[in-house]
Design a protein around this motif. Structure first.
Motif, PDB file in Angstrom:
ATOM      1  N   GLY A  45       0.797  -1.221   0.000  1.00  9.28           N
ATOM      2  CA  GLY A  45       0.000   0.000   0.000  1.00  9.28           C
ATOM      3  C   GLY A  45       0.828   1.270   0.000  1.00  9.28           C
ATOM      4  N   LYS A  46       2.055   1.193   0.493  1.00 12.97           N
ATOM      5  CA  LYS A  46       2.930   2.371   0.508  1.00 12.97           C
ATOM      6  C   LYS A  46       3.588   2.612  -0.844  1.00 12.97           C
ATOM      7  CE  LYS A  46       4.072   2.392   5.394  1.00 12.97           C
ATOM      8  NZ  LYS A  46       5.166   2.493   6.359  1.00 12.97           N
ATOM      9  N   ASP A  55       3.001   3.672  -3.801  1.00 14.31           N
ATOM     10  CA  ASP A  55       1.949   4.343  -4.552  1.00 14.31           C
ATOM     11  C   ASP A  55       2.460   5.247  -5.675  1.00 14.31           C
ATOM     12  OD1 ASP A  55       3.081   6.175  -2.858  1.00 14.31           O
ATOM     13  OD2 ASP A  55       1.191   7.028  -2.163  1.00 14.31           O
ATOM     14  N   ARG A  56       3.737   5.189  -5.975  1.00 17.76           N
ATOM     15  CA  ARG A  56       4.332   5.989  -7.065  1.00 17.76           C
ATOM     16  C   ARG A  56       4.957   5.036  -8.074  1.00 17.76           C
ATOM     17  NH1 ARG A  56       3.677  11.354  -4.901  1.00 17.76           N
ATOM     18  NH2 ARG A  56       3.048  10.872  -2.777  1.00 17.76           N
ATOM     19  N   ARG A  78       7.192   0.209  -8.851  1.00 18.00           N
ATOM     20  CA  ARG A  78       6.400   0.947  -7.872  1.00 18.00           C
ATOM     21  C   ARG A  78       7.327   1.338  -6.722  1.00 18.00           C
ATOM     22  NH1 ARG A  78       1.378   1.185  -9.132  1.00 18.00           N
ATOM     23  NH2 ARG A  78       0.653   1.691  -7.047  1.00 18.00           N
ATOM     24  N   GLU A  97       7.855   3.962  -2.951  1.00 18.81           N
ATOM     25  CA  GLU A  97       7.342   4.821  -1.882  1.00 18.81           C
ATOM     26  C   GLU A  97       8.173   6.091  -1.889  1.00 18.81           C
ATOM     27  OE1 GLU A  97       7.169   5.000   3.008  1.00 18.81           O
ATOM     28  OE2 GLU A  97       7.854   3.170   2.019  1.00 18.81           O
TER      29      GLU A  97
END
Length: 104
Positions: A4-5, A7-8, A36, A38
């Motif tokens: 979930g962290k 997100d970039r 992906r 953080e």
């Protein structure tokens, strides 16, 4: 590292040099991976204490472990290129913390 962290999305690029027919060296950046990440916001005081002076436009990313990432590579995030300043392995091949400075 929790999913979930992450997100970039960042792109890791590597510099390649080829020689054209004219003999000129052509420099290009090729994509190594899109991963992906953080986005870690380190405070200015923390950065200054650990690394000496703060780099203007610096940014820190955490990604899952990816072998082969090195300091000569660069990261593209939101259309902006960043040089890799340092790479720290977290745990045993668990994740990487990549500190970057904006390309000038």
């Amino acid at each position: 590292m929790r999913a979930g962290k992450l997100d970039r999305i960042i792109t890791i690029e590597r510099k390649t040099e080829t020689v054209a027919d004219s003999g000129a060296v052509v420099v290009a950046w090729t994509n190594v991976a899109s991963v992906r990440a953080e986005l870690v916001n380190a405070s200015l005081a923390d950065h200054t204490a650990n690394y000496g002076t703060a780099e203007e436009g610096s940014i820190v990313f955490r990604v899952r472990y990816l072998p082969g990432v090195a300091a000569p590579d660069r990261i593209v995030y939101s259309g902006i290129s960043y040089d890799i300043l340092s790479i720290n392995e977290i745990g045993r091949r668990r994740s990487l913390e990549i500190r970057c400075g904006r390309v000038r």
